[in-house]
Structures are given as structure tokens and as C-alpha cells.
Design an enzyme around this catalytic site. Sequence first.
Site, short mmCIF file in Angstrom:
data_model
loop_
_atom_site.label_atom_id
_atom_site.label_comp_id
_atom_site.label_asym_id
_atom_site.label_seq_id
_atom_site.Cartn_x
_atom_site.Cartn_y
_atom_site.Cartn_z
N LYS A 70 0.62 -1.37 0.21
CA LYS A 70 0.41 0.39 -0.23
C LYS A 70 0.77 1.65 -0.12
O LYS A 70 0.23 2.27 -1.06
CB LYS A 70 -0.86 -0.42 1.14
CG LYS A 70 -1.62 1.07 1.61
CD LYS A 70 -2.45 1.02 3.02
CE LYS A 70 -2.87 2.22 3.24
NZ LYS A 70 -2.07 3.62 4.06
N ASN A 71 2.12 1.46 0.98
CA ASN A 71 2.63 2.16 1.18
C ASN A 71 3.40 2.92 -0.01
O ASN A 71 3.69 3.14 -0.77
CB ASN A 71 3.90 2.22 2.27
CG ASN A 71 2.49 2.51 3.38
OD1 ASN A 71 1.72 3.00 3.79
ND2 ASN A 71 3.09 1.99 4.62
N ARG B 200 -5.21 10.43 2.70
CA ARG B 200 -3.51 11.13 2.94
C ARG B 200 -2.39 10.38 2.01
O ARG B 200 -2.01 12.27 1.74
CB ARG B 200 -2.92 10.31 4.12
CG ARG B 200 -1.72 11.30 4.97
CD ARG B 200 -1.77 10.97 6.56
NE ARG B 200 0.03 11.16 6.62
CZ ARG B 200 0.03 12.55 6.39
NH1 ARG B 200 -1.13 13.66 6.88
NH2 ARG B 200 0.99 13.41 7.21
N ASP C 239 -5.52 7.46 8.69
CA ASP C 239 -5.99 7.53 10.24
C ASP C 239 -5.73 8.42 11.57
O ASP C 239 -5.36 8.92 11.59
CB ASP C 239 -4.66 6.02 10.38
CG ASP C 239 -4.90 5.25 9.89
OD1 ASP C 239 -5.64 4.88 9.86
OD2 ASP C 239 -3.53 4.39 9.30
N ASP D 123 3.60 0.88 11.85
CA ASP D 123 3.04 0.69 11.49
C ASP D 123 2.90 -0.45 11.73
O ASP D 123 1.42 -1.55 11.64
CB ASP D 123 2.54 0.59 9.75
CG ASP D 123 2.13 1.61 9.24
OD1 ASP D 123 1.96 2.45 9.85
OD2 ASP D 123 2.80 1.62 7.82
N MET E 172 6.38 7.78 17.35
CA MET E 172 6.25 8.85 16.49
C MET E 172 4.66 8.88 16.18
O MET E 172 4.69 10.64 16.06
CB MET E 172 5.61 7.64 14.40
CG MET E 172 7.63 7.44 14.51
SD MET E 172 7.85 6.97 12.77
CE MET E 172 9.09 6.70 12.51
#
Length: 436
Positions: free
Chosen positions: A22-23, A97, A121, A321, A343
Site C-alpha cells: 500500500k505505502n 492522506r 488514520d 505500522d 511517532m
Amino acid sequence: MGTFKIEGGIRLKGDITPQGAKNEALQILCAVLLTAEKVTINNIPDIIDVNKLITLLGNLGVKIQKNGQSSITFQSDDVNVGYLETEAFKKEGGSLRGSIMIVGPLLARFGKGYIPKPGGDKIGRRRLDTHFEGFINLGAKFRYNKEDHFYGVEATDGLTGSDMLLDEASVTGTANIVMAAVLAKGRTTVYNAACEPYLQQLCKMLNSMGAKISGVGSNLLIIEGVEKLEGCTHKILPDMIEIGSWIGLAAMTKSEITIKNVSWENLGVIPNVFRKLGITLERKGDDIFIPAHENGYEVKTDIDGSILTISDAPWPGFTPDLLSIVLVVATQAKGDVLIHQKMFESRLFFVDKLIDMGAKIILCDPHRAVVIGHDFKSQLKATIMSSPDIRAGISLLIAALSAKGTSTIQNIEQIDRGYERIDERLRAIGANIVRV
């Protein structure tokens, strides 16, 4: 609002193949705006966030041709930049995002890029300063409309290369700056750049299109600007977050699972972090085999006997993640673990749902939680819960699959944002999960 009903406590068995990352997909798809030529992307995950971005590209005028499952050809030879100033775009761009990464390519090629404050998110503040400071360093003018929460950058005379030190190693920030810099005049150096495999993949793709980027894989990128980029064909890596999710699932359900085609060389420290929790992983070619953990798994303490601490860090450190997955897996380990989420200040707030299921977790503050493992002597209890974000959602799903009884997870659209047909794929290895 969709719901999963899950009958827990069932052993699973079989092979599962991770989806495309996905990223990486969100970066790669934005890069198609950098050329008027055709770009073919393979192994695209069929998930909500990625499909939203593809729709956004289509609304911008990008031609989209589906070649089959997970393969699409894009051509950005007639981009409607005026769409960026419409109300429809303000609504559409604000729901995702990843849409922030269209700004760099649009700025580089068309001299302007706009974006509403992106969504995503609800895991805490996610600043955009790194992106826009990078664009300003390249010569763009920045403006922000506080009433509409609308960002804009413009460079009517084009961008010029610059030396910059990023204030944080932001993955999306680095991607955006790199995509802007490849068409800038002259040389750009980006120090404290992110170096995740997904960013490396973006740089390799851009180089195949004619860009001149060196230092790929390090935190110092050197970019020699070129006049234009050509088309290319690119294949997206398997999703390392999904791979980590399947490792956690296998351990929690004492299941024998083989994860196929994982691209071991791009997993970094992920396998070793799970091994620290006592989980057995075997490398078989490019697959990961996880045997059934009949006797559970025991946490390895530090050398001096101190409690194991697992924390996130920029690559090659452990990805944030997967901390939610690790936290859930630790609930049934033999031993204790301190989870330190550095983070994001809201990412651990889903632990109250695990505590309701019987997990022993002490939330020290928004960033730290101590997990006291059950060693499978006390099974988690089924419950009704709601998915707050993608990673917490999959963590709660893993907990439900290991729990005794029937659990209900609401707001599963959050899970669908990052995981492709997850209920179908879990049923294929024996899970009792129904989408309501």
C-alpha cells in the site's frame, strides 16, 4: 458501516500471498503525473486507499487502462490542472492522506500544486511541514488558506535545485521532494532522507524513466534535474506490513502458515523482531514458513536480563505500522514486553479493547504500554469492538481470531483501506469470518 463476525480459537493452515505494498503504491501512482508517456504498474493492491487515489487521478484527466488483475496502465498526457481548484477536489483530496504526494509531481511538471488538508488514520498529529519546506527550498511560493484548510505551492518560472537538510526523515515528505526535484533545474541534495524500501522503489522507477538519482537506499539523495521523463513498467513490492500481520496471526492462533513470495531482502529487521518474541520463522526460498507453535512462544530478554523493549524508528529501524501487531502478539507470549510507539501519540489507544478481552496491558502514557503475556494459559474473550484505524483494526482482527467465542468488529472500512479482500483470503486458510 460494515461488520465482521469472527468465530475465534480455530487453527488455520495453508499458504497466503501478500498483496502489493500500500505505502509504495501511493507514491508510485502519484509519479505517473511526471510524464505524458504511458506508465504500467503491476501488483497494485485492490484496497480502498489505493482505489481512491486512482479515482482522483482519473478526475485529474489521467487516462486509466486496466490490463487485468492488479495491472494498470496510466497516461498523463492531458491533465486538467484546473480540477485542483474545484469544490469536488477539496472534498475528494481531503479524504485520503496519500493525496499529498500529487503535489510534488504537479508542481514539477505544471508549476503549481494544491491540496486540502489530507485525512487518513486518526493516530495523532501528522505534520506536513517537511513537504512544503522542501518545495520552498526548490523555489516554490507557499500559501495556506486557514478557512478552507487548503495548501498551495506555485513555481511559475520552474523549480531550481537546492541543498536541503530535512527536519525529519519523512517517507512521504522525501517522496514528494524527490518527485519535484527530478524535473528541477540543476542539482538537489536531500540529507536526512527517508530510505524505506518503498522510497527506494520510487527512486528506481524514476531512474528507469530517465531521472538521475544517486544514493538510493541511503539518507543522502543526490538528484540531477532532467528536462522530461519517459514511460516505464514497474512492479510493486509485496506489503511488508501485511507480511508482519500474517506472522502475528500464525503465532496467535498456533497455526501452520506459509507466506509466499515475501521479498526477504526488503524485510529488514522485521523477521528478527518477531523472533525476539519467540516466534519461529523459517526461510524457504523467498517464502516464510511459520510452524504451529504448540508450546507457545517465549520472549527473549535483553542480554542483561532487562525487559524486552520494542520501539519504532525510521528505516532500517522497525516500522511503526507493525507495533500494533507486535503488541497483540505479546499478549499471549511467555514473558513481558514494553512497546514504545515514538511517532504517533494516539496509536496505542486501542489497547482498551484488548483489555476488555482479558489482555494484561498497562498503558503507561500515549506512547508506551507494558504487555504481560498470558503464555496461552488464559485465552482472550470474544467481544464487540470498532476498528479505529487500519493497523489497530487488523490487530483487533488477529485478537478476535485467537479469542474464545464470536467477536464482532465494526467500522471494518478502516481495515479495507489497507487489506485486500481480507475475509476471503482468511477463509481460504480456514478462518470462520463473515462480512455482514
